[in-house]
Write a protein that holds these residues in place. Structure first.
Motif, PDB file in Angstrom:
ATOM      1  N   GLU A  66     -31.069  27.778  -5.984  1.00  0.00           N
ATOM      2  CA  GLU A  66     -31.584  27.003  -4.856  1.00  0.00           C
ATOM      3  C   GLU A  66     -30.541  26.882  -3.741  1.00  0.00           C
ATOM      4  O   GLU A  66     -30.887  26.832  -2.560  1.00  0.00           O
ATOM      5  N   ALA A  67     -29.271  26.858  -4.109  1.00  0.00           N
ATOM      6  CA  ALA A  67     -28.198  26.736  -3.121  1.00  0.00           C
ATOM      7  C   ALA A  67     -27.945  28.039  -2.369  1.00  0.00           C
ATOM      8  O   ALA A  67     -27.188  28.053  -1.391  1.00  0.00           O
ATOM      9  N   GLY A  68     -28.563  29.138  -2.816  1.00  0.00           N
ATOM     10  CA  GLY A  68     -28.454  30.385  -2.079  1.00  0.00           C
ATOM     11  C   GLY A  68     -27.491  31.406  -2.633  1.00  0.00           C
ATOM     12  O   GLY A  68     -27.217  32.407  -1.976  1.00  0.00           O
ATOM     13  N   PHE A  69     -26.969  31.192  -3.839  1.00  0.00           N
ATOM     14  CA  PHE A  69     -26.069  32.180  -4.416  1.00  0.00           C
ATOM     15  C   PHE A  69     -26.868  33.362  -4.963  1.00  0.00           C
ATOM     16  O   PHE A  69     -28.008  33.205  -5.384  1.00  0.00           O
ATOM     17  N   PRO A  70     -26.274  34.555  -4.959  1.00  0.00           N
ATOM     18  CA  PRO A  70     -27.037  35.756  -5.307  1.00  0.00           C
ATOM     19  C   PRO A  70     -27.086  36.095  -6.790  1.00  0.00           C
ATOM     20  O   PRO A  70     -27.757  37.049  -7.179  1.00  0.00           O
ATOM     21  N   ALA A  71     -26.351  35.377  -7.621  1.00  0.00           N
ATOM     22  CA  ALA A  71     -26.344  35.635  -9.054  1.00  0.00           C
ATOM     23  C   ALA A  71     -25.940  34.353  -9.776  1.00  0.00           C
ATOM     24  O   ALA A  71     -25.514  33.383  -9.150  1.00  0.00           O
ATOM     25  N   VAL A  72     -26.092  34.371 -11.087  1.00  0.00           N
ATOM     26  CA  VAL A  72     -25.739  33.215 -11.920  1.00  0.00           C
ATOM     27  C   VAL A  72     -24.775  33.679 -13.005  1.00  0.00           C
ATOM     28  O   VAL A  72     -24.983  34.733 -13.626  1.00  0.00           O
ATOM     29  N   TYR A  73     -23.738  32.891 -13.229  1.00  0.00           N
ATOM     30  CA  TYR A  73     -22.814  33.153 -14.328  1.00  0.00           C
ATOM     31  C   TYR A  73     -22.878  32.004 -15.327  1.00  0.00           C
ATOM     32  O   TYR A  73     -22.861  30.829 -14.941  1.00  0.00           O
ATOM     33  N   VAL A  74     -22.940  32.335 -16.610  1.00  0.00           N
ATOM     34  CA  VAL A  74     -22.859  31.318 -17.653  1.00  0.00           C
ATOM     35  C   VAL A  74     -21.911  31.832 -18.728  1.00  0.00           C
ATOM     36  O   VAL A  74     -22.116  32.901 -19.310  1.00  0.00           O
ATOM     37  N   GLY A  75     -20.827  31.083 -18.950  1.00  0.00           N
ATOM     38  CA  GLY A  75     -19.804  31.524 -19.882  1.00  0.00           C
ATOM     39  C   GLY A  75     -19.721  30.664 -21.123  1.00  0.00           C
ATOM     40  O   GLY A  75     -20.425  29.650 -21.268  1.00  0.00           O
ATOM     41  N   SER A  76     -18.836  31.045 -22.018  1.00  0.00           N
ATOM     42  CA  SER A  76     -18.688  30.316 -23.278  1.00  0.00           C
ATOM     43  C   SER A  76     -18.090  28.934 -23.059  1.00  0.00           C
ATOM     44  O   SER A  76     -18.389  28.000 -23.813  1.00  0.00           O
ATOM     45  N   TYR A  77     -17.250  28.780 -22.023  1.00  0.00           N
ATOM     46  CA  TYR A  77     -16.636  27.482 -21.735  1.00  0.00           C
ATOM     47  C   TYR A  77     -17.714  26.436 -21.445  1.00  0.00           C
ATOM     48  O   TYR A  77     -17.737  25.349 -22.038  1.00  0.00           O
ATOM     49  N   ALA A  78     -18.629  26.776 -20.531  1.00  0.00           N
ATOM     50  CA  ALA A  78     -19.696  25.848 -20.155  1.00  0.00           C
ATOM     51  C   ALA A  78     -20.733  25.705 -21.257  1.00  0.00           C
ATOM     52  O   ALA A  78     -21.277  24.619 -21.477  1.00  0.00           O
ATOM     53  N   THR A  79     -21.012  26.797 -21.966  1.00  0.00           N
ATOM     54  CA  THR A  79     -21.984  26.735 -23.059  1.00  0.00           C
ATOM     55  C   THR A  79     -21.486  25.819 -24.174  1.00  0.00           C
ATOM     56  O   THR A  79     -22.244  24.991 -24.700  1.00  0.00           O
ATOM     57  N   ALA A  80     -20.227  25.958 -24.542  1.00  0.00           N
ATOM     58  CA  ALA A  80     -19.670  25.124 -25.606  1.00  0.00           C
ATOM     59  C   ALA A  80     -19.710  23.658 -25.219  1.00  0.00           C
ATOM     60  O   ALA A  80     -20.083  22.788 -26.027  1.00  0.00           O
ATOM     61  N   ALA A  81     -19.333  23.358 -23.968  1.00  0.00           N
ATOM     62  CA  ALA A  81     -19.266  21.957 -23.527  1.00  0.00           C
ATOM     63  C   ALA A  81     -20.650  21.342 -23.374  1.00  0.00           C
ATOM     64  O   ALA A  81     -20.920  20.254 -23.898  1.00  0.00           O
ATOM     65  N   SER A  82     -21.536  22.032 -22.650  1.00  0.00           N
ATOM     66  CA  SER A  82     -22.842  21.435 -22.329  1.00  0.00           C
ATOM     67  C   SER A  82     -23.828  21.531 -23.484  1.00  0.00           C
ATOM     68  O   SER A  82     -24.648  20.640 -23.690  1.00  0.00           O
ATOM     69  N   GLY A  83     -23.770  22.608 -24.240  1.00  0.00           N
ATOM     70  CA  GLY A  83     -24.733  22.801 -25.312  1.00  0.00           C
ATOM     71  C   GLY A  83     -24.352  22.140 -26.620  1.00  0.00           C
ATOM     72  O   GLY A  83     -25.231  21.761 -27.410  1.00  0.00           O
ATOM     73  N   TYR A  84     -23.042  21.992 -26.847  1.00  0.00           N
ATOM     74  CA  TYR A  84     -22.603  21.531 -28.171  1.00  0.00           C
ATOM     75  C   TYR A  84     -21.516  20.464 -28.124  1.00  0.00           C
ATOM     76  O   TYR A  84     -21.115  19.953 -29.178  1.00  0.00           O
ATOM     77  N   GLY A  85     -21.012  20.125 -26.954  1.00  0.00           N
ATOM     78  CA  GLY A  85     -19.935  19.148 -26.861  1.00  0.00           C
ATOM     79  C   GLY A  85     -18.667  19.622 -27.536  1.00  0.00           C
ATOM     80  O   GLY A  85     -17.921  18.822 -28.125  1.00  0.00           O
ATOM     81  N   LEU A  86     -18.404  20.928 -27.453  1.00  0.00           N
ATOM     82  CA  LEU A  86     -17.270  21.535 -28.136  1.00  0.00           C
ATOM     83  C   LEU A  86     -16.308  22.180 -27.148  1.00  0.00           C
ATOM     84  O   LEU A  86     -16.699  22.558 -26.042  1.00  0.00           O
ATOM     85  N   PRO A  87     -15.047  22.361 -27.563  1.00  0.00           N
ATOM     86  CA  PRO A  87     -14.128  23.146 -26.743  1.00  0.00           C
ATOM     87  C   PRO A  87     -14.430  24.636 -26.902  1.00  0.00           C
ATOM     88  O   PRO A  87     -15.043  25.061 -27.900  1.00  0.00           O
ATOM     89  N   ASP A  88     -13.981  25.414 -25.937  1.00  0.00           N
ATOM     90  CA  ASP A  88     -14.198  26.862 -25.970  1.00  0.00           C
ATOM     91  C   ASP A  88     -13.055  27.507 -26.747  1.00  0.00           C
ATOM     92  O   ASP A  88     -12.129  28.083 -26.171  1.00  0.00           O
ATOM     93  N   VAL A  89     -13.140  27.440 -28.060  1.00  0.00           N
ATOM     94  CA  VAL A  89     -12.058  27.939 -28.916  1.00  0.00           C
ATOM     95  C   VAL A  89     -12.599  28.889 -29.989  1.00  0.00           C
ATOM     96  O   VAL A  89     -12.051  28.984 -31.092  1.00  0.00           O
ATOM     97  N   GLY A  90     -13.692  29.576 -29.687  1.00  0.00           N
ATOM     98  CA  GLY A  90     -14.243  30.531 -30.628  1.00  0.00           C
ATOM     99  C   GLY A  90     -15.184  29.946 -31.650  1.00  0.00           C
ATOM    100  O   GLY A  90     -15.488  30.589 -32.665  1.00  0.00           O
ATOM    101  N   ALA A  91     -15.689  28.741 -31.409  1.00  0.00           N
ATOM    102  CA  ALA A  91     -16.560  28.082 -32.385  1.00  0.00           C
ATOM    103  C   ALA A  91     -18.021  28.500 -32.255  1.00  0.00           C
ATOM    104  O   ALA A  91     -18.828  28.213 -33.143  1.00  0.00           O
ATOM    105  N   LEU A  92     -18.377  29.151 -31.151  1.00  0.00           N
ATOM    106  CA  LEU A  92     -19.774  29.515 -30.928  1.00  0.00           C
ATOM    107  C   LEU A  92     -20.114  30.839 -31.593  1.00  0.00           C
ATOM    108  O   LEU A  92     -19.300  31.761 -31.650  1.00  0.00           O
ATOM    109  N   THR A  93     -21.342  30.930 -32.065  1.00  0.00           N
ATOM    110  CA  THR A  93     -21.838  32.176 -32.650  1.00  0.00           C
ATOM    111  C   THR A  93     -22.520  33.018 -31.581  1.00  0.00           C
ATOM    112  O   THR A  93     -22.795  32.556 -30.466  1.00  0.00           O
TER     113      THR A  93
END
Length: 316
Positions: A66-93
């Motif tokens: 909506e803000a006008g950016f041409p692509a979206v990035y989603v990384g393990s850092y944000a996934t770990a924090a927002s999805g699981y409340g975890l640090p990005d230290v290799g805990a995600l499958t």
């Protein structure tokens, strides 16, 4: 043919200020056919220098669009924090990352770049990782050579180059869509402060057919030097020391500020919660939240109502 990096920064004109169901799908999960799926190559145009704020979930990805950016990035850092409340230290499958990236891809009509960590499998089985992200609807993944200690003060290690090259070859060959981008990421600069090793690895990645090179931790001046030695489309992360993002012009094709949306939302929510707890006056807190009608319209409530009415049975 490789395309030169422009000397000016580009951002896509903003999408309509009121939700336009034509660009999201009216609250219906997007089922984009492979032939119509946007690609990373569509973003990295010769006239564009792209800097992306990282999203952390489907809703934040919609706001990035909506803000006008041409692509979206989603990384393990944000996934770990927002999805699981975890640090990005290799805990995600792999399932964790693919599921989260798929939800993001299903919410927007932009190419989504996702984080595939170190590939999750040995070369002979890496096709499973590639197919999973393809099926999730993302446009590109990056595979990194960081073997441990990321985001900590622990000893930093890199995956041996020979093994990294085999994983990358396997990933390239596993693709069913030729425009599904495999990005090779080296953390040699960020993790071990070894610029010579980074150059060596980036050159090796390029020589096996990798077009998209992720030089993590490289300063703009360093990246300009590296790309003269090793041609390619260059991706990196924004650095805290770069106070004007225009410094990346001429250095990188794509720069990712992977924690921006996550950290911005965290700070805004902390402010709102503090206000909510310390005052009983709605006027003091309403200013900190989006109106419910606007919020719900973005998600497709109105479109759902229209469909429900259109499809309802009528009787005389």
């Amino acid at each position: 043919m490789l395309r030169s990096v422009p000397e000016r920064c580009w951002t896509r004109p903003a999408l309509p200020t009121s939700p336009d169901r034509s660009y999201r799908g009216g609250g219906i999960p997007l089922m984009t056919s492979p032939g119509s799926m946007p690609s990373l190559a569509d973003v990295l145009d010769p006239s564009r220098c792209v800097i992306l704020p990282g999203a952390y979930d489907a809703l934040s990805a919609m706001l990035v669009q909506e803000a006008g950016f041409p692509a979206v990035y989603v990384g393990s850092y944000a996934t770990a924090a927002s999805g699981y409340g975890l640090p990005d230290v290799g805990a995600l499958t792999l399932t964790d990352l693919v599921s989260h990236a798929g939800a993001v891809a299903g919410a927007v009509r932009l190419p989504v770049i996702a984080d595939a960590e170190g590939g999750f499998f040995e070369p002979a089985n890496i096709w499973r990782m590639v197919r999973a992200f393809e099926d999730a609807g993302v446009a590109a993944i990056h595979i990194e050579d960081h073997a441990g200690g990321k985001h900590t003060n622990l000893p930093q290690k890199l995956i041996p180059l020979d093994l990294m090259l085999q994983r990358l070859r396997a990933a390239l060959e596993a693709r069913r869509r030729p425009d599904f981008a495999i990005i090779a990421r080296t953390d040699a600069i960020w993790a071990t402060q070894d610029l010579d090793e980074a150059r060596h690895r980036l050159k090796a990645f390029s020589e096996i057919g990798i077009d998209y090179l992720f030089a993590n931790g490289a300063h703009p001046d360093v990246l300009r030097q590296v790309r003269r030695e090793v041609p390619g489309h260059y991706i990196t992360i924004n650095l805290p020391t770069v106070r004007d993002r225009n410094e990346w012009n001429g250095a990188a094709d794509l720069v990712i500020d992977y924690g921006f949306c996550l950290q911005a939302a965290t700070k805004a929510l902390q402010t709102a919660l503090k206000r909510f707890r310390t005052t009983s006056q709605a006027d003091q807190t309403d200013a900190l939240i989006e109106h419910a009608d606007r919020f719900e319209d973005r998600l497709g409530y109105r479109a759902f109502t229209d469909r429900a009415v259109a499809y309802s049975a009528t009787s005389n």
